[in-house]
Design an enzyme around this catalytic site. Structure first.
Site, PDB file in Angstrom:
ATOM      1  N   LYS A  51     107.799  83.143 -43.171  1.00  0.00           N
ATOM      2  CA  LYS A  51     107.948  82.225 -42.039  1.00  0.00           C
ATOM      3  C   LYS A  51     109.347  82.338 -41.438  1.00  0.00           C
ATOM      4  O   LYS A  51     110.258  82.872 -42.079  1.00  0.00           O
ATOM      5  CB  LYS A  51     107.682  80.795 -42.514  1.00  0.00           C
ATOM      6  N   ARG A 150     104.940  65.433 -47.698  1.00  0.00           N
ATOM      7  CA  ARG A 150     105.267  66.188 -46.491  1.00  0.00           C
ATOM      8  C   ARG A 150     103.985  66.750 -45.888  1.00  0.00           C
ATOM      9  O   ARG A 150     103.503  66.265 -44.893  1.00  0.00           O
ATOM     10  CB  ARG A 150     106.272  67.305 -46.821  1.00  0.00           C
ATOM     11  N   TYR A 272     140.210  74.888 -30.705  1.00  0.00           N
ATOM     12  CA  TYR A 272     139.835  73.683 -29.963  1.00  0.00           C
ATOM     13  C   TYR A 272     140.356  72.434 -30.664  1.00  0.00           C
ATOM     14  O   TYR A 272     140.281  72.322 -31.887  1.00  0.00           O
ATOM     15  CB  TYR A 272     138.315  73.570 -29.852  1.00  0.00           C
ATOM     16  N   MET A 320     132.203  78.816 -30.157  1.00  0.00           N
ATOM     17  CA  MET A 320     130.843  79.318 -29.939  1.00  0.00           C
ATOM     18  C   MET A 320     130.724  80.806 -30.270  1.00  0.00           C
ATOM     19  O   MET A 320     129.788  81.236 -30.935  1.00  0.00           O
ATOM     20  CB  MET A 320     130.426  79.081 -28.483  1.00  0.00           C
TER      21      MET A 320
HETATM   22  C1  PLP Z   1     108.882  77.706 -47.409  1.00  0.00           C
HETATM   23  C2  PLP Z   1     107.815  77.522 -48.388  1.00  0.00           C
HETATM   24  C3  PLP Z   1     107.735  78.333 -49.533  1.00  0.00           C
HETATM   25  C4  PLP Z   1     108.822  79.281 -49.944  1.00  0.00           C
HETATM   26  O1  PLP Z   1     109.858  78.534 -50.531  1.00  0.00           O
HETATM   27  P1  PLP Z   1     111.145  79.221 -51.182  1.00  0.00           P
HETATM   28  O2  PLP Z   1     111.886  78.074 -51.753  1.00  0.00           O
HETATM   29  O3  PLP Z   1     111.876  79.870 -50.043  1.00  0.00           O
HETATM   30  O4  PLP Z   1     110.686  80.198 -52.169  1.00  0.00           O
HETATM   31  C5  PLP Z   1     106.615  78.213 -50.336  1.00  0.00           C
HETATM   32  N1  PLP Z   1     105.640  77.320 -50.044  1.00  0.00           N
HETATM   33  C6  PLP Z   1     105.706  76.502 -48.974  1.00  0.00           C
HETATM   34  C7  PLP Z   1     104.601  75.540 -48.726  1.00  0.00           C
HETATM   35  C8  PLP Z   1     106.800  76.558 -48.120  1.00  0.00           C
HETATM   36  O5  PLP Z   1     106.875  75.725 -47.085  1.00  0.00           O
END
Ligand code: PLP
Length: 377
Positions: A51, A150, A272, A320
């Site tokens: 992802k 979640r 800055y 930036m």
């Molecule tokens: C992002 C995610 C993972 C991977 O988690 P890591 O801690 O990066 O290994 C696995 N399962 C779900 C549902 C996730 O959202």
């Protein structure tokens, strides 16, 4: 130059003339990390979470590399990510969407052979209805909440979902799954609680495998592995274990070019807001990356970069497109226009930068800038 060879091997790496940031992604190390996790998790199957553009490293290159190492199960978060990735995966690979589907995406998902992770009764009903309308069987994974609140079927909907799944004529549940909230803390009791909830869910579906472990979960031991593990960060070299030494190989190296150097007297304001004032004569270098490149403003006057193992502290606020570092520790003339300093590499890990920025390695990786010259080696 070796870069030219890397580009020839990796036509997807865009060549940026005059580039000032250099991101090197070691696909060999990625493959070895996958093999290490797969060996630890065996006989469970090891999937890959790709992802957010494979945590910023490039989902296409990462997925192709892992597929060549035998990986056949890939997880993304959003349906749009799955659509981009599907064409580059081997035809026997399975691609799962962790967030499941938004209303209206079901038919496209079915026709493209992408598999939703169903998180709620609503998502289930729509997927089941889609299968009925298309008059075909459709696959799904079903996620249950085991204590993170979640994603996944809530505790009070569990019984309803179980009856729906058992009554369905159209949807094949490939596995049931859940996600650990504290897997990087082996001592945390929530791990055990979530495991026992996962096993309760699995008991309700004899013969259906279960899937619980992220990277940290792989290191919690056999009981957590189920049939399929889902590591993300550990593949990319981030530490899956909060406390002990990182068992994974680094995958990312980041170097930034020097734009300008100067020597300033004691009492000089830098950056800055004039927020930092030199306390002695100081040699400074301005380097060409800033918060727009994923180097958080939280690193202002806190973080550092390295040159030949020498720590060069960040002075004043991160801008930036640039930041200023103290190079007084280096012999004069060492750094000039075009010299490169290390942000991530042998001297500074992802975890080091994350700590200085007050965040986690995941956020450092997924924020990596889009202006860097990327090289896949
Ligand atoms: C992002 C995610 C993972 C991977 O988690 P890591 O801690 O990066 O290994 C696995 N399962 C779900 C549902 C996730 O959202």
């Amino acid at each position: 130059m070796s870069g030219t060879i890397a580009e020839m091997q990796n036509p997807l790496a865009e060549d940026i003339p005059g580039a000032t940031g250099f991101l090197t992604i070691d696909l060999g190390a990625l493959g070895r990390n996958y093999a290490k996790l797969a060996a630890l998790a065996a006989p469970a199957t090891t999937a890959a979470v790709v992802k957010a553009d494979a945590y910023g490293l490039g989902a296409v290159q990462v997925a192709k590399t892992l597929a060549s190492k035998g990986c056949r199960n890939f997880f993304v978060a959003q349906f749009g990510e799955a659509l981009k990735l599907k064409p580059v995966l081997p035809s026997d690979a399975r691609l799962f969407v962790l967030n499941g589907l938004q209303p209206g995406a079901e038919e496209r998902c079915a026709s493209d052979g992408i598999i939703p992770v169903i998180n709620s009764v609503e998502q289930w009903d729509r997927w089941d209805e889609t299968a009925r309308i298309l008059n075909r069987r459709l696959p799904a994974a079903v996620q249950f909440d085991t204590g993170m609140s979640r994603l996944g079927v809530a505790f009070d909907h569990r019984a309803d979902m179980e009856s729906l799944i058992k009554a369905s004529q159209h949807v094949d549940v490939l596995f049931v799954m859940s996600h650990l909230a504290c897997a990087d803390e082996p001592e945390n009791e929530q791990n055990d609680d979530q495991l026992s909830e996962m096993l309760k869910v699995a008991e309700a579906f004899p013969g259906v495998p279960h899937c619980l472990a992220n990277s940290g979960g792989v290191f919690l031991g056999k009981p957590y592995h189920g049939a399929l593990v889902r590591p993300g960060i550990a593949l990319y070299g981030g530490s899956p274990v909060g406390t002990s030494a990182n068992p994974m190989e680094p995958v990312v190296r980041l170097d930034i070019a020097v734009v300008q150097t100067r020597t300033v007297p004691a009492g000089t304001k830098v950056g800055y807001g004039g927020s930092q004032v030199t306390d002695k004569e100081t040699r400074l270098a301005t380097i060409a990356a800033g918060y727009a490149d994923g180097l958080s403003r939280a690193l202002s006057s806190r973080g550092a970069v390295y040159f030949n193992g020498v720590r060069l502290p960040i002075v004043g606020r991160v801008s930036m497109d640039s930041m200023t570092v103290d190079i007084s520790a280096l012999p004069e003339g060492t750094l000039t226009l075009g010299s490169r300093v290390e942000v991530l590499g042998p001297n500074q890990t992802l975890e080091d930068v994350a700590r200085d920025a007050g965040t986690i390695s995941y956020e450092i990786l997924t924020s990596l800038g889009h202006r860097y010259q990327r090289r896949y080696v």
